[in-house]
Write a protein that holds these residues in place. Structure first.
Motif, PDB file in Angstrom:
ATOM      1  N   ALA A 100      -6.812 -12.682   5.154  1.00 59.05           N
ATOM      2  CA  ALA A 100      -8.023 -12.768   4.330  1.00 59.05           C
ATOM      3  C   ALA A 100      -8.761 -11.427   4.313  1.00 59.05           C
ATOM      4  O   ALA A 100      -9.249 -10.995   3.262  1.00 59.05           O
ATOM      5  N   VAL A 101      -8.836 -10.762   5.448  1.00 67.07           N
ATOM      6  CA  VAL A 101      -9.467  -9.443   5.501  1.00 67.07           C
ATOM      7  C   VAL A 101      -8.703  -8.458   4.642  1.00 67.07           C
ATOM      8  O   VAL A 101      -9.296  -7.733   3.825  1.00 67.07           O
ATOM      9  N   LEU A 102      -7.402  -8.416   4.783  1.00 66.70           N
ATOM     10  CA  LEU A 102      -6.594  -7.462   4.014  1.00 66.70           C
ATOM     11  C   LEU A 102      -6.698  -7.722   2.512  1.00 66.70           C
ATOM     12  O   LEU A 102      -6.775  -6.777   1.721  1.00 66.70           O
ATOM     13  N   ARG A 103      -6.734  -8.973   2.119  1.00 68.17           N
ATOM     14  CA  ARG A 103      -6.941  -9.296   0.698  1.00 68.17           C
ATOM     15  C   ARG A 103      -8.318  -8.804   0.242  1.00 68.17           C
ATOM     16  O   ARG A 103      -8.450  -8.220  -0.842  1.00 68.17           O
ATOM     17  N   ALA A 104      -9.332  -9.041   1.061  1.00 70.86           N
ATOM     18  CA  ALA A 104     -10.706  -8.681   0.686  1.00 70.86           C
ATOM     19  C   ALA A 104     -10.888  -7.176   0.500  1.00 70.86           C
ATOM     20  O   ALA A 104     -11.736  -6.743  -0.283  1.00 70.86           O
ATOM     21  N   VAL A 105     -10.071  -6.386   1.210  1.00 67.24           N
ATOM     22  CA  VAL A 105     -10.199  -4.917   1.111  1.00 67.24           C
ATOM     23  C   VAL A 105      -9.095  -4.290   0.245  1.00 67.24           C
ATOM     24  O   VAL A 105      -9.003  -3.076   0.159  1.00 67.24           O
ATOM     25  N   GLY A 106      -8.272  -5.123  -0.361  1.00 67.79           N
ATOM     26  CA  GLY A 106      -7.261  -4.614  -1.280  1.00 67.79           C
ATOM     27  C   GLY A 106      -6.025  -4.026  -0.639  1.00 67.79           C
ATOM     28  O   GLY A 106      -5.385  -3.146  -1.201  1.00 67.79           O
ATOM     29  N   ILE A 107      -5.649  -4.545   0.506  1.00 67.91           N
ATOM     30  CA  ILE A 107      -4.415  -4.095   1.174  1.00 67.91           C
ATOM     31  C   ILE A 107      -3.439  -5.275   1.197  1.00 67.91           C
ATOM     32  O   ILE A 107      -3.771  -6.356   1.557  1.00 67.91           O
ATOM     33  N   MET A 143       0.849  -1.179   0.000  1.00 67.17           N
ATOM     34  CA  MET A 143       0.000   0.000   0.000  1.00 67.17           C
ATOM     35  C   MET A 143       0.889   1.235   0.000  1.00 67.17           C
ATOM     36  O   MET A 143       1.779   1.373   0.825  1.00 67.17           O
ATOM     37  N   SER A 144       0.655   2.121  -0.937  1.00 65.19           N
ATOM     38  CA  SER A 144       1.452   3.342  -0.982  1.00 65.19           C
ATOM     39  C   SER A 144       0.910   4.358   0.002  1.00 65.19           C
ATOM     40  O   SER A 144      -0.220   4.273   0.447  1.00 65.19           O
ATOM     41  N   SER A 145       1.746   5.335   0.338  1.00 66.71           N
ATOM     42  CA  SER A 145       1.280   6.360   1.252  1.00 66.71           C
ATOM     43  C   SER A 145       0.201   7.175   0.558  1.00 66.71           C
ATOM     44  O   SER A 145       0.152   7.281  -0.654  1.00 66.71           O
ATOM     45  N   GLY A 146      -0.675   7.713   1.333  1.00 66.45           N
ATOM     46  CA  GLY A 146      -1.778   8.480   0.779  1.00 66.45           C
ATOM     47  C   GLY A 146      -2.778   8.756   1.878  1.00 66.45           C
ATOM     48  O   GLY A 146      -2.446   8.747   3.063  1.00 66.45           O
ATOM     49  N   ALA A 147      -3.988   8.984   1.452  1.00 64.29           N
ATOM     50  CA  ALA A 147      -5.045   9.303   2.403  1.00 64.29           C
ATOM     51  C   ALA A 147      -5.327   8.104   3.300  1.00 64.29           C
ATOM     52  O   ALA A 147      -5.305   6.956   2.854  1.00 64.29           O
ATOM     53  N   PRO A 148      -5.593   8.355   4.568  1.00 61.35           N
ATOM     54  CA  PRO A 148      -5.929   7.257   5.479  1.00 61.35           C
ATOM     55  C   PRO A 148      -7.252   6.611   5.106  1.00 61.35           C
ATOM     56  O   PRO A 148      -8.080   7.206   4.425  1.00 61.35           O
ATOM     57  N   ARG A 149      -7.423   5.394   5.576  1.00 62.29           N
ATOM     58  CA  ARG A 149      -8.679   4.671   5.419  1.00 62.29           C
ATOM     59  C   ARG A 149      -8.944   3.883   6.683  1.00 62.29           C
ATOM     60  O   ARG A 149      -8.022   3.604   7.458  1.00 62.29           O
ATOM     61  N   LEU A 185     -10.970   0.484   8.517  1.00 57.06           N
ATOM     62  CA  LEU A 185     -11.624  -0.816   8.417  1.00 57.06           C
ATOM     63  C   LEU A 185     -12.354  -1.050   9.725  1.00 57.06           C
ATOM     64  O   LEU A 185     -11.745  -0.969  10.791  1.00 57.06           O
ATOM     65  N   LEU A 186     -13.636  -1.332   9.656  1.00 59.76           N
ATOM     66  CA  LEU A 186     -14.406  -1.668  10.843  1.00 59.76           C
ATOM     67  C   LEU A 186     -14.837  -3.114  10.722  1.00 59.76           C
ATOM     68  O   LEU A 186     -15.602  -3.478   9.820  1.00 59.76           O
ATOM     69  N   LEU A 187     -14.298  -3.960  11.615  1.00 67.23           N
ATOM     70  CA  LEU A 187     -14.656  -5.370  11.635  1.00 67.23           C
ATOM     71  C   LEU A 187     -15.876  -5.539  12.522  1.00 67.23           C
ATOM     72  O   LEU A 187     -15.845  -5.169  13.708  1.00 67.23           O
ATOM     73  N   ILE A 188     -16.941  -6.050  11.927  1.00 68.88           N
ATOM     74  CA  ILE A 188     -18.174  -6.292  12.670  1.00 68.88           C
ATOM     75  C   ILE A 188     -18.476  -7.781  12.653  1.00 68.88           C
ATOM     76  O   ILE A 188     -17.892  -8.535  11.882  1.00 68.88           O
ATOM     77  N   GLY A 189     -19.403  -8.181  13.484  1.00 64.68           N
ATOM     78  CA  GLY A 189     -19.840  -9.569  13.543  1.00 64.68           C
ATOM     79  C   GLY A 189     -20.474  -9.824  14.885  1.00 64.68           C
ATOM     80  O   GLY A 189     -20.426  -8.975  15.782  1.00 64.68           O
ATOM     81  N   ALA A 190     -21.057 -10.972  15.024  1.00 64.72           N
ATOM     82  CA  ALA A 190     -21.704 -11.342  16.278  1.00 64.72           C
ATOM     83  C   ALA A 190     -20.653 -11.572  17.368  1.00 64.72           C
ATOM     84  O   ALA A 190     -19.470 -11.733  17.083  1.00 64.72           O
ATOM     85  N   VAL A 191     -21.103 -11.579  18.610  1.00 65.84           N
ATOM     86  CA  VAL A 191     -20.193 -11.824  19.737  1.00 65.84           C
ATOM     87  C   VAL A 191     -19.501 -13.169  19.551  1.00 65.84           C
ATOM     88  O   VAL A 191     -20.093 -14.129  19.076  1.00 65.84           O
ATOM     89  N   GLY A 192     -18.204 -13.208  19.866  1.00 66.66           N
ATOM     90  CA  GLY A 192     -17.450 -14.445  19.828  1.00 66.66           C
ATOM     91  C   GLY A 192     -16.916 -14.850  18.470  1.00 66.66           C
ATOM     92  O   GLY A 192     -16.242 -15.873  18.348  1.00 66.66           O
TER      93      GLY A 192
END
Length: 174
Positions: free
Chosen positions: A167-174, A1-7, A9-16
């Motif tokens: 897997a998360v980073l791949r899914a969001v393009g990082i 990831m190149s430097s640039g504007a911040p972004r 990621l909010l990981l959501i899901g059920a408890v546990g």
């Protein structure tokens, strides 16, 4: 990831499901890749009592604290802000994007019900009331999130935190 504007990621899901554990693993992965960032646990940002009657999970307090903390991290050079939390309604997304102060991607983590129930039994061993609440909340929150479709992407948790983070980073393009 190149430097640039911040972004953000909010990981959501059920408890546990592994939101906090995966957030920690993403932080480790970003650090290993020399990508400046910050990991935030929204549970801690909203942990205050008593909660207002009309906001049982202290969501307004959470967003206000997130706004302040995110600004500090962006000022310090964070390119990726990653947080663990829950959004139950699609309409809440704008409030979180504003609180982060940068573009937001919502990632829903999922895990098999049996796996989560096993985790919750271990986590709340000797706490029958807490266990019962969390087991019920898992089912309730899963139904709420299924209906709300708040996420941009869904990622099943992997066999270990590092594989989930990757897997998360791949899914969001990082």
């Amino acid at each position: 990831m190149s430097s640039g504007a911040p972004r953000a990621l909010l990981l959501i899901g059920a408890v546990g499901v592994g939101k906090t554990t995966t957030t920690d693993a993403i932080a480790d992965e970003l650090e290993a890749r020399s990508i400046p960032g910050a990991a935030l646990d929204l549970d801690w940002l909203r942990r205050a009592w008593p909660a207002p009657a009309d906001d049982r999970f202290n969501s307004r307090l959470e967003r206000a604290a997130l706004h302040a903390v995110s600004a500090v991290h962006r000022e310090a050079g964070a390119q990726v802000l990653v947080a663990a939390g829950v959004i139950e309604e699609r309409a809440e997304r704008d409030g979180y994007r504003t609180a982060f102060g940068c573009p937001l991607t919502v990632v829903r983590l999922t895990a098999p019900r049996a796996l989560v129930r096993s985790r919750l039994h271990r986590r709340h061993e000797g706490e029958p009331d807490n266990l019962a609440w969390h087991l019920d909340r898992f089912d309730e929150l899963t139904d709420i999130l299924d209906a709300a479709e708040v996420e941009d992407v869904t990622v099943p948790v992997g066999p270990d935190p590092r594989s989930s983070a990757q897997a998360v980073l791949r899914a969001v393009g990082i």
